[in-house]
Scaffold this active site. Sequence first.
Site, PDB file in Angstrom:
ATOM      1  N   GLU A  91     100.300   1.121   0.644  1.00 30.58           N
ATOM      2  CA  GLU A  91     101.385   1.229   1.770  1.00 30.58           C
ATOM      3  C   GLU A  91     102.033  -0.056   2.248  1.00 30.58           C
ATOM      4  O   GLU A  91     101.417  -1.121   1.993  1.00 30.58           O
ATOM      5  CB  GLU A  91     100.754   1.860   3.013  1.00 30.58           C
TER       6      GLU A  91
ATOM      7  N   CYS B 259     105.217  -5.851   6.169  1.00 29.95           N
ATOM      8  CA  CYS B 259     103.500  -6.195   6.017  1.00 29.95           C
ATOM      9  C   CYS B 259     103.564  -5.771   4.705  1.00 29.95           C
ATOM     10  O   CYS B 259     103.545  -4.592   4.469  1.00 29.95           O
ATOM     11  CB  CYS B 259     102.964  -5.568   7.195  1.00 29.95           C
TER      12      CYS B 259
ATOM     13  N   CYS C 269      90.094  -2.222  -0.836  1.00 31.11           N
ATOM     14  CA  CYS C 269      89.672  -3.545  -0.607  1.00 31.11           C
ATOM     15  C   CYS C 269      88.311  -3.463  -0.970  1.00 31.11           C
ATOM     16  O   CYS C 269      87.426  -2.414  -0.834  1.00 31.11           O
ATOM     17  CB  CYS C 269      89.940  -3.860   0.706  1.00 31.11           C
TER      18      CYS C 269
ATOM     19  N   CYS D 225      84.954  -4.784   6.164  1.00 32.40           N
ATOM     20  CA  CYS D 225      85.039  -4.883   7.537  1.00 32.40           C
ATOM     21  C   CYS D 225      84.918  -3.756   8.526  1.00 32.40           C
ATOM     22  O   CYS D 225      85.536  -2.897   8.067  1.00 32.40           O
ATOM     23  CB  CYS D 225      86.454  -5.548   8.034  1.00 32.40           C
TER      24      CYS D 225
ATOM     25  N   CYS E 112      87.964  -1.838   9.749  1.00 29.89           N
ATOM     26  CA  CYS E 112      89.142  -1.685   9.328  1.00 29.89           C
ATOM     27  C   CYS E 112      89.050  -0.349   8.467  1.00 29.89           C
ATOM     28  O   CYS E 112      88.192  -0.123   7.740  1.00 29.89           O
ATOM     29  CB  CYS E 112      89.449  -2.812   8.423  1.00 29.89           C
TER      30      CYS E 112
ATOM     31  N   CYS F 246      97.841  -2.618  12.482  1.00 29.85           N
ATOM     32  CA  CYS F 246      96.975  -3.391  11.761  1.00 29.85           C
ATOM     33  C   CYS F 246      95.612  -2.684  11.497  1.00 29.85           C
ATOM     34  O   CYS F 246      95.037  -1.953  12.428  1.00 29.85           O
ATOM     35  CB  CYS F 246      96.575  -4.614  12.703  1.00 29.85           C
TER      36      CYS F 246
HETATM   37  N1  SAH Z   1      92.348  -8.578   4.147  1.00 28.08           N
HETATM   38  C1  SAH Z   1      93.197  -9.499   5.062  1.00 28.08           C
HETATM   39  C2  SAH Z   1      94.716  -8.947   5.539  1.00 28.08           C
HETATM   40  C3  SAH Z   1      94.712  -7.541   5.758  1.00 28.08           C
HETATM   41  S1  SAH Z   1      94.123  -7.096   7.544  1.00 28.08           S
HETATM   42  C4  SAH Z   1      92.515  -9.817   6.355  1.00 28.08           C
HETATM   43  O1  SAH Z   1      91.322  -9.162   6.516  1.00 28.08           O
HETATM   44  O2  SAH Z   1      92.765 -10.858   6.924  1.00 28.08           O
HETATM   45  C5  SAH Z   1      95.243  -7.651   8.664  1.00 28.08           C
HETATM   46  C6  SAH Z   1      94.412  -7.788   9.840  1.00 28.08           C
HETATM   47  O3  SAH Z   1      94.317  -6.793  10.542  1.00 28.08           O
HETATM   48  C7  SAH Z   1      93.257  -8.564   9.878  1.00 28.08           C
HETATM   49  O4  SAH Z   1      93.001  -9.612  10.874  1.00 28.08           O
HETATM   50  C8  SAH Z   1      92.333  -7.573  10.331  1.00 28.08           C
HETATM   51  O5  SAH Z   1      91.074  -7.863  10.439  1.00 28.08           O
HETATM   52  C9  SAH Z   1      93.173  -6.694  11.097  1.00 28.08           C
HETATM   53  N2  SAH Z   1      92.501  -5.349  11.435  1.00 28.08           N
HETATM   54  C10 SAH Z   1      91.827  -4.565  10.585  1.00 28.08           C
HETATM   55  N3  SAH Z   1      91.478  -3.576  11.249  1.00 28.08           N
HETATM   56  C11 SAH Z   1      91.963  -3.429  12.238  1.00 28.08           C
HETATM   57  C12 SAH Z   1      92.108  -2.438  13.145  1.00 28.08           C
HETATM   58  N4  SAH Z   1      91.711  -1.281  13.112  1.00 28.08           N
HETATM   59  N5  SAH Z   1      92.580  -2.751  14.662  1.00 28.08           N
HETATM   60  C13 SAH Z   1      93.268  -3.942  14.633  1.00 28.08           C
HETATM   61  N6  SAH Z   1      93.328  -5.036  13.764  1.00 28.08           N
HETATM   62  C14 SAH Z   1      92.756  -4.539  12.407  1.00 28.08           C
HETATM   63 FE1  SF4 Z   2      89.652  -5.630   3.570  1.00 30.52          FE
HETATM   64 FE2  SF4 Z   2      90.198  -4.495   5.856  1.00 30.52          FE
HETATM   65 FE3  SF4 Z   2      88.455  -6.661   5.987  1.00 30.52          FE
HETATM   66 FE4  SF4 Z   2      91.068  -7.111   5.415  1.00 30.52          FE
HETATM   67  S1  SF4 Z   2      90.141  -6.456   7.436  1.00 30.52           S
HETATM   68  S2  SF4 Z   2      89.245  -7.936   4.196  1.00 30.52           S
HETATM   69  S3  SF4 Z   2      91.795  -5.340   4.432  1.00 30.52           S
HETATM   70  S4  SF4 Z   2      88.344  -4.450   4.907  1.00 30.52           S
END
Ligand code: SAH
Ligand code: SF4
Length: 366
Positions: free
Chosen positions: A93, A106, A113, A117, A120, A342
């Site tokens: 996406e 974005c 991935c 996390c 996420c 995000c």
């Molecule tokens: N993998 C990279 C970039 C993609 S995520 C990273 O982790 O930085 C982009 C941002 O969105 C990151 O800071 C991530 O931690 C945040 N993010 C992920 N899940 C989220 C959620 N459910 N609500 C708000 N931010 C989130």
């Molecule tokens: Fe991967 Fe989501 Fe963690 Fe970014 S925040 S490294 S996209 S699992």
Amino acid sequence: MNQKQNIIGIAREDLEKEFTDAGIAKFRVKQVWHWLYFQGVRSFEEMQNLPKDLRQTLTDTYMIHRPDITKALRSCDGTQKWLLRFADGEEAECVHIPEVDRGTICISSQVGCTLTCKFCHTGTQKLVRNLTSAEIVGQLMLARDAFNEWPTPFSNRHISNIVMMGMGEPLYNFDNVAKALKIIMDPEGISLSKRKITLSTSGVVPMMDRCGQEIGVNLAVSLHAVRDDLRNILVPLNKKYPIKELIEACRRYPGVNNANRITFEYVMLKGVNDTNNDAKELVRLIRGIPAKINLIPFNPWPGSTFECSTADRIAAFSEIVSKAGYSSPVRTPRGRDILAACGQLKSESIRPSKSLLNPGPTALTA
Ligand code: SAH
Ligand code: SF4
């Protein structure tokens, strides 16, 4: 089946080599580059200053291909999300966020991935594969198509900024991301300055150094917790690269000063990482680093177990950070209604057999 190579995504120096090997004069690369990335043409036929036989040779050798859009959604706040399908059927996406004075795209760097996390949505989807440089540049190009933003305008762009914050960890796909961003930054094409590009990482420390040296774009770091015990849970990569190493890598990131600060992203999770003490420890940790703290209200997704901190809590947290001298904007959630905010991105792609995990150069063919 079309076996031609996609010319989009080939590094300029590689294209020069390919042209030379094919007996095509080097100056033709400059012309073709201009048509592809400045004018945004979709066929070699349109490249009017090339001789007819060269246009035919190029048509026989290459294709000019963007990823297919299989679904387009528009949020009530103007945010758009495109579901993309690549030549092998995998999906990712990409999101466009309009603002008053700019527009940000974005971009995704992987399908799924490898990292997990806890907050996420993408992290619940296993890595399917890295995106190629063509697929990364292609996301920007199809957004430019959607806004009819060709030839490349010098001001008032709908797409003035890029954040590598879509699906995936960009520093786990370093080579393709670097190649794509160099194409995007090339002044004779799309010409987006490195200051308009921000790459977000969950903290792949060794690659942060290379990112600074070889790409030089702005860095955003997904911090989210100020103690290793909590960060180990929220961002499991922390077990490999703990907070101390991460902060040291930020301190040595090249080109950081008050005009070009590092962004620390901090997702606000109710009762998890949002106390005043967390805020105080945060400013202590980053003391001396020119930085801003981006507080991200947690965006829920189907099945998520966290809750977003209350508005009062976020305000109190933000006040402690800003009183310590750091700008601490709260990121307004955009496109939540279409799961475009995000951490909400996830495609339906499922993990293929092992042989597809390393697609190699054939990923560029359709
Ligand atoms: N993998 C990279 C970039 C993609 S995520 C990273 O982790 O930085 C982009 C941002 O969105 C990151 O800071 C991530 O931690 C945040 N993010 C992920 N899940 C989220 C959620 N459910 N609500 C708000 N931010 C989130
Ligand atoms: Fe991967 Fe989501 Fe963690 Fe970014 S925040 S490294 S996209 S699992």
